[in-house]
Write an enzyme that holds these catalytic residues in place. Sequence first.
Site, mmCIF file in Angstrom:
data_model
loop_
_atom_site.group_PDB
_atom_site.id
_atom_site.type_symbol
_atom_site.label_atom_id
_atom_site.label_comp_id
_atom_site.label_asym_id
_atom_site.label_seq_id
_atom_site.Cartn_x
_atom_site.Cartn_y
_atom_site.Cartn_z
ATOM 1 N N GLY A 28 -28.368 -84.979 -51.930
ATOM 2 C CA GLY A 28 -28.005 -86.305 -52.405
ATOM 3 C C GLY A 28 -28.974 -87.407 -52.017
ATOM 4 O O GLY A 28 -28.578 -88.575 -51.935
ATOM 5 N N SER A 29 -30.256 -87.059 -51.797
ATOM 6 C CA SER A 29 -31.184 -88.143 -51.457
ATOM 7 C C SER A 29 -31.411 -89.049 -52.668
ATOM 8 O O SER A 29 -31.550 -90.267 -52.518
ATOM 9 C CB SER A 29 -32.509 -87.582 -50.925
ATOM 10 O OG SER A 29 -33.250 -86.973 -51.942
ATOM 11 N N ASN A 30 -31.425 -88.462 -53.857
ATOM 12 C CA ASN A 30 -31.547 -89.303 -55.060
ATOM 13 C C ASN A 30 -30.290 -90.133 -55.268
ATOM 14 O O ASN A 30 -30.368 -91.303 -55.647
ATOM 15 C CB ASN A 30 -31.828 -88.444 -56.295
ATOM 16 C CG ASN A 30 -33.291 -88.056 -56.376
ATOM 17 O OD1 ASN A 30 -34.129 -88.871 -56.737
ATOM 18 N ND2 ASN A 30 -33.601 -86.832 -56.003
ATOM 19 N N MET A 85 -26.894 -78.421 -60.025
ATOM 20 C CA MET A 85 -27.501 -77.105 -60.199
ATOM 21 C C MET A 85 -26.834 -76.258 -61.284
ATOM 22 O O MET A 85 -26.871 -75.033 -61.224
ATOM 23 C CB MET A 85 -27.508 -76.352 -58.855
ATOM 24 C CG MET A 85 -28.260 -77.075 -57.746
ATOM 25 S SD MET A 85 -29.890 -77.663 -58.252
ATOM 26 C CE MET A 85 -30.790 -76.133 -58.158
ATOM 27 N N HIS A 132 -36.496 -84.186 -62.726
ATOM 28 C CA HIS A 132 -37.031 -82.868 -62.375
ATOM 29 C C HIS A 132 -38.315 -83.046 -61.563
ATOM 30 O O HIS A 132 -39.164 -83.864 -61.927
ATOM 31 C CB HIS A 132 -37.302 -82.043 -63.633
ATOM 32 C CG HIS A 132 -37.773 -80.671 -63.305
ATOM 33 N ND1 HIS A 132 -36.927 -79.698 -62.800
ATOM 34 C CD2 HIS A 132 -39.003 -80.105 -63.341
ATOM 35 C CE1 HIS A 132 -37.624 -78.599 -62.565
ATOM 36 N NE2 HIS A 132 -38.882 -78.822 -62.878
HETATM 37 C C1 GRF Z 1 -34.563 -83.300 -56.653
HETATM 38 O O1 GRF Z 1 -35.831 -82.829 -56.283
HETATM 39 C C2 GRF Z 1 -34.423 -83.360 -58.137
HETATM 40 O O2 GRF Z 1 -35.623 -83.609 -58.803
HETATM 41 C C3 GRF Z 1 -33.932 -81.972 -58.471
HETATM 42 O O3 GRF Z 1 -33.076 -81.649 -57.426
HETATM 43 C C4 GRF Z 1 -33.463 -82.318 -56.252
HETATM 44 C C5 GRF Z 1 -32.248 -83.019 -55.696
HETATM 45 O O4 GRF Z 1 -32.496 -83.573 -54.437
HETATM 46 N N1 GRF Z 1 -33.332 -81.947 -59.780
HETATM 47 P P1 GRF Z 1 -31.416 -84.529 -53.751
HETATM 48 O O5 GRF Z 1 -30.117 -83.757 -53.692
HETATM 49 O O6 GRF Z 1 -31.298 -85.758 -54.604
HETATM 50 O O7 GRF Z 1 -31.959 -84.829 -52.389
#
Ligand code: GRF
Length: 201
Positions: free
Chosen positions: A11-13, A89, A108
């Site tokens: 969940g860093s994004n 996922m 991505h």
């Molecule tokens: C990210 O690298 C995104 O590009 C891919 O999955 C990863 C998710 O990372 N689709 P996070 O859970 O947001 O840290």
Amino acid sequence: MNIAIFASGQGSNFSAIVKTFEKTKTNGKIVLLVCDNPQARVIRKAERSGIKTAVIPRNDFSSKRDFEKKITQNLNNSKISLIILAGFMRLLSPEFVKLYAGRIINIHPSLLPAFKGEHGIQDAFDYGAKVTGVTVHFVDEKMDHGPIILQGIVEIKENDTLESLEAKIHKLEHKLYPRAIKLFLEGKLKISGRKTRIAIQ
Ligand code: GRF
């Protein structure tokens, strides 16, 4: 416009998007996290930010159709107009994608169409690519596919390790994704010319 973020892991994004939206004035509001993995760290992050969470494990359902039906119910309850995939996922069915056509965005960690799939960063690294990057795109029925909104480049230097490359990619993701969502909310993304080309206005 109510926004749902779909995520399965760290969940860093998710956090980067939420933080940016707290600071910036937009007509979008992140109101829901949809998560298919009860162990995911993103769930705690949503709790801390006071964002409603729907934990919907795929194994609780005998079919993908029922799984997605449950997701749709949650989206309808929260009046969601935009779906942001941030490390979700699971491949969404063509029926689901159709239902939210032009309103699902994904990120991505490679320069699509290169290095699709679950290990985009590692695959570029192992291949010996000199550059890789990040792609934000609208989602269609194929995996890691659909009209590209923004891309950013990351160089793979001689002294990079997989870990240092991952760090650079994530740093770029955290800037690029909120920017792309903002462009969408401001109505600045127009499909132009060939059907797959997005013009930013
Ligand atoms: C990210 O690298 C995104 O590009 C891919 O999955 C990863 C998710 O990372 N689709 P996070 O859970 O947001 O840290």
